[in-house]
Design a protein around this motif. Structure first.
Motif, mmCIF file in Angstrom:
data_model
loop_
_atom_site.group_PDB
_atom_site.id
_atom_site.type_symbol
_atom_site.label_atom_id
_atom_site.label_comp_id
_atom_site.label_asym_id
_atom_site.label_seq_id
_atom_site.Cartn_x
_atom_site.Cartn_y
_atom_site.Cartn_z
ATOM 1 N N MET A 1 47.672 32.772 55.131
ATOM 2 C CA MET A 1 46.503 32.441 55.937
ATOM 3 C C MET A 1 46.169 30.952 55.947
ATOM 4 N N LEU A 2 47.035 30.121 55.387
ATOM 5 C CA LEU A 2 46.830 28.668 55.418
ATOM 6 C C LEU A 2 47.990 28.034 56.175
ATOM 7 N N TYR A 3 47.807 27.801 57.464
ATOM 8 C CA TYR A 3 48.849 27.266 58.339
ATOM 9 C C TYR A 3 50.117 28.122 58.279
ATOM 10 N N GLY A 4 49.961 29.405 58.031
ATOM 11 C CA GLY A 4 51.119 30.277 57.876
ATOM 12 C C GLY A 4 51.575 30.874 59.196
ATOM 13 N N THR A 5 52.887 31.069 59.331
ATOM 14 C CA THR A 5 53.415 31.698 60.546
ATOM 15 C C THR A 5 52.933 33.139 60.686
ATOM 16 N N PHE A 6 52.592 33.769 59.565
ATOM 17 C CA PHE A 6 52.152 35.165 59.631
ATOM 18 C C PHE A 6 50.876 35.333 60.448
ATOM 19 N N MET A 7 50.035 34.321 60.503
ATOM 20 C CA MET A 7 48.764 34.444 61.214
ATOM 21 C C MET A 7 48.970 34.865 62.666
ATOM 22 N N TYR A 8 50.061 34.387 63.282
ATOM 23 C CA TYR A 8 50.302 34.685 64.689
ATOM 24 C C TYR A 8 50.784 36.126 64.874
ATOM 25 N N ILE A 9 51.490 36.640 63.877
ATOM 26 C CA ILE A 9 51.853 38.054 63.888
ATOM 27 C C ILE A 9 50.612 38.901 63.634
ATOM 28 N N PHE A 10 49.807 38.470 62.690
ATOM 29 C CA PHE A 10 48.563 39.170 62.353
ATOM 30 C C PHE A 10 47.677 39.314 63.589
ATOM 31 N N GLU B 1 47.981 44.346 55.163
ATOM 32 C CA GLU B 1 47.556 43.821 53.862
ATOM 33 C C GLU B 1 48.189 42.444 53.663
ATOM 34 N N VAL B 2 47.358 41.485 53.309
ATOM 35 C CA VAL B 2 47.834 40.119 53.075
ATOM 36 C C VAL B 2 47.948 39.886 51.576
ATOM 37 N N ILE B 3 49.111 39.423 51.154
ATOM 38 C CA ILE B 3 49.352 39.096 49.742
ATOM 39 C C ILE B 3 49.330 37.577 49.613
ATOM 40 N N PRO B 4 48.298 37.009 49.002
ATOM 41 C CA PRO B 4 48.197 35.552 48.937
ATOM 42 C C PRO B 4 49.324 34.939 48.117
ATOM 43 N N GLY B 5 49.654 33.707 48.467
ATOM 44 C CA GLY B 5 50.692 32.988 47.744
ATOM 45 C C GLY B 5 50.204 31.599 47.361
ATOM 46 N N ILE B 6 50.912 30.950 46.477
ATOM 47 C CA ILE B 6 50.563 29.585 46.070
ATOM 48 C C ILE B 6 50.885 28.641 47.219
ATOM 49 N N SER B 7 49.903 27.886 47.668
ATOM 50 C CA SER B 7 50.119 26.976 48.789
ATOM 51 C C SER B 7 50.804 25.691 48.326
ATOM 52 N N SER B 8 51.416 24.999 49.274
ATOM 53 C CA SER B 8 52.076 23.729 48.955
ATOM 54 C C SER B 8 51.071 22.693 48.474
ATOM 55 N N VAL B 9 49.824 22.808 48.925
ATOM 56 C CA VAL B 9 48.782 21.870 48.496
ATOM 57 C C VAL B 9 48.542 21.998 46.998
ATOM 58 N N MET B 10 48.337 23.222 46.525
ATOM 59 C CA MET B 10 48.091 23.440 45.103
ATOM 60 C C MET B 10 49.334 23.122 44.271
ATOM 61 N N ALA B 11 50.497 23.486 44.802
ATOM 62 C CA ALA B 11 51.745 23.199 44.092
ATOM 63 C C ALA B 11 51.961 21.697 43.976
ATOM 64 N N SER B 12 51.638 20.956 45.022
ATOM 65 C CA SER B 12 51.832 19.503 45.003
ATOM 66 C C SER B 12 50.941 18.852 43.947
ATOM 67 N N ALA B 13 49.696 19.292 43.863
ATOM 68 C CA ALA B 13 48.803 18.741 42.846
ATOM 69 C C ALA B 13 49.349 18.985 41.444
ATOM 70 N N ALA B 14 49.902 20.197 41.238
ATOM 71 C CA ALA B 14 50.472 20.524 39.931
ATOM 72 C C ALA B 14 51.688 19.657 39.623
ATOM 73 N N MET B 15 52.563 19.472 40.621
ATOM 74 C CA MET B 15 53.772 18.680 40.412
ATOM 75 C C MET B 15 53.444 17.200 40.230
ATOM 76 N N LEU B 16 52.424 16.726 40.926
ATOM 77 C CA LEU B 16 52.011 15.320 40.796
ATOM 78 C C LEU B 16 51.211 15.091 39.519
ATOM 79 N N GLY B 17 50.674 16.169 38.960
ATOM 80 C CA GLY B 17 49.927 16.059 37.713
ATOM 81 C C GLY B 17 48.581 15.385 37.880
ATOM 82 N N VAL B 18 47.881 15.689 38.985
ATOM 83 C CA VAL B 18 46.568 15.079 39.216
ATOM 84 C C VAL B 18 45.549 16.142 39.611
ATOM 85 N N PRO B 19 44.337 16.070 39.051
ATOM 86 C CA PRO B 19 43.259 16.931 39.537
ATOM 87 C C PRO B 19 42.888 16.508 40.958
ATOM 88 N N ILE B 20 42.534 17.478 41.790
ATOM 89 C CA ILE B 20 42.187 17.159 43.171
ATOM 90 C C ILE B 20 40.704 16.825 43.305
#
Length: 234
Positions: free
Chosen positions: A103-112, A122-141
Motif C-alpha cells: 500500500m506504499l507506492y505498490g503495484t498491488f494497489m492497482y490490482i486492489f 487480504e493485504v500482508i504488509p511488508g518492510i518498505s524501502s524507506v524503513m530498510a534504507s534508514a536501517a542500512m544507513l544507520g540513522v534515526p529518521i
C-alpha cells in the motif's frame, strides 16, 4: 456454486529474502497461484527475491508492465486483474507479490482497486524501502513531534522544493533520471549535508554513496535519498 478464492497483496520487503515476514512466507508457500509484475525488458524482480520459496506446482501469472513514461500502465493492469480474477472465480487463492509494502507506492494497489468488491482481499504488509534504507544507513529518521514526508522524485521541481523546505525529515523515492533535479533542490535549500544516498537497500549489491559523489547519469530507479531530522532530543 464454486467458492471464490481469496486475493492476497503480499508485501515481500525491500529485497533481502530474510526480511520476508513469517505470514508472507506461509501464504507464499501455500497459495496455488502467484502473480507478479514483469517489466518489458523481461526482469521479474519481485519473483527473483522469493524464487527459492516458489514451488513448480504453483501457477504463475506474470503481469507485463511498461516502464517508459510515454506508455500507460492502465490496460496492462486491466489485463492482469482479469487473469487473476479467472483463478479467483475458480476458487483458487492468488497472492500478488509486491516489493516493499503493497500500500506504499505498490503495484498491488492497482490490482486492489480493480478487484475490491468482487473478491475477498487480504493485504500482508511488508518492510518498505524507506524503513530498510534508514536501517542500512544507520540513522534515526524522526524524533518526538517531527513530521516525516515521503516524496516521489517524479514531482515537479517547484512542488518538491516547497515540500522539502518545510519538512522536518524526508525520503525521496523513484530517483532515476530525476536525480539531478533533486540534487539541485537539496543544494538550493542547504540540505545536502544532511542528505544520505543509498541504492538497492538490503540487496546483495546495495551501495551507500556520499551524495556529492553520485554519478548523476547512472542513478537507478531503486535508489533513495533520506534527509533525517536534525531535531535531536536533549
Amino acid at each position: 456454486m464454486t467458492k471464490l478464492g481469496r486475493l492476497y497483496g503480499l508485501g515481500i520487503g525491500p529485497g533481502d529474502p530474510e526480511l520476508l515476514t513469517l505470514k508472507a512466507h506461509r501464504i507464499l508457500t501455500t497459495v496455488p497461484v502467484i502473480a507478479y509484475p514483469s517489466l518489458e525488458n523481461g526482469k521479474v524482480l519481485a519473483r527473483a527475491i522469493v524464487a527459492d520459496f516458489i514451488s513448480p506446482d504453483q501457477i504463475e501469472i506474470p503481469i507485463p508492465l511498461p516502464f517508459s513514461v510515454q506508455r500507460s500502465s492502465q490496460p496492462y493492469y486491466d489485463i492482469g486483474a482479469e487473469k487473476i480474477a479467472e483463478h479467483l472465480s475458480q476458487g483458487k487463492d492468488v497472492a500478488v507479490l509486491c516489493l516493499g509494502d503493497p500500500m506504499l507506492y505498490g503495484t498491488f494497489m492497482y490490482i486492489f482497486n480493480r478487484l475490491s468488491g468482487r473478491f475477498s482481499i487480504e493485504v500482508i504488509p511488508g518492510i518498505s524501502s524507506v524503513m530498510a534504507s534508514a536501517a542500512m544507513l544507520g540513522v534515526p529518521i524522526t524524533y518526538r513531534n517531527d513530521v516525516f514526508t515521503i516524496l516521489p522524485a517524479t514531482l515537479e521541481a517547484d512542488i518538491l522544493r516547497d515540500r522539502l523546505s518545510v519538512a522536518d525529515a524526508a525520503a525521496i523515492m523513484k530517483l532515476g533520471r530525476h536525480f539531478a533535479k533533486v540534487y539541485q533542490i537539496l543544494a538550493d535549500l542547504g540540505l545536502l549535508q544532511r542528505a544520505l544516498y543509498i541504492e538497492r537497500a538490503t540487496w546483495k549489491n546495495q551501495a551507500i554513496i556520499p551524495i556529492t559523489e553520485v554519478d548523476h547519469n547512472s542513478v537507478t530507479y531503486w535508489s533513495l535519498i533520506l534527509v533525517p531530522s536534525q531535531n535531536l532530543p536533549k
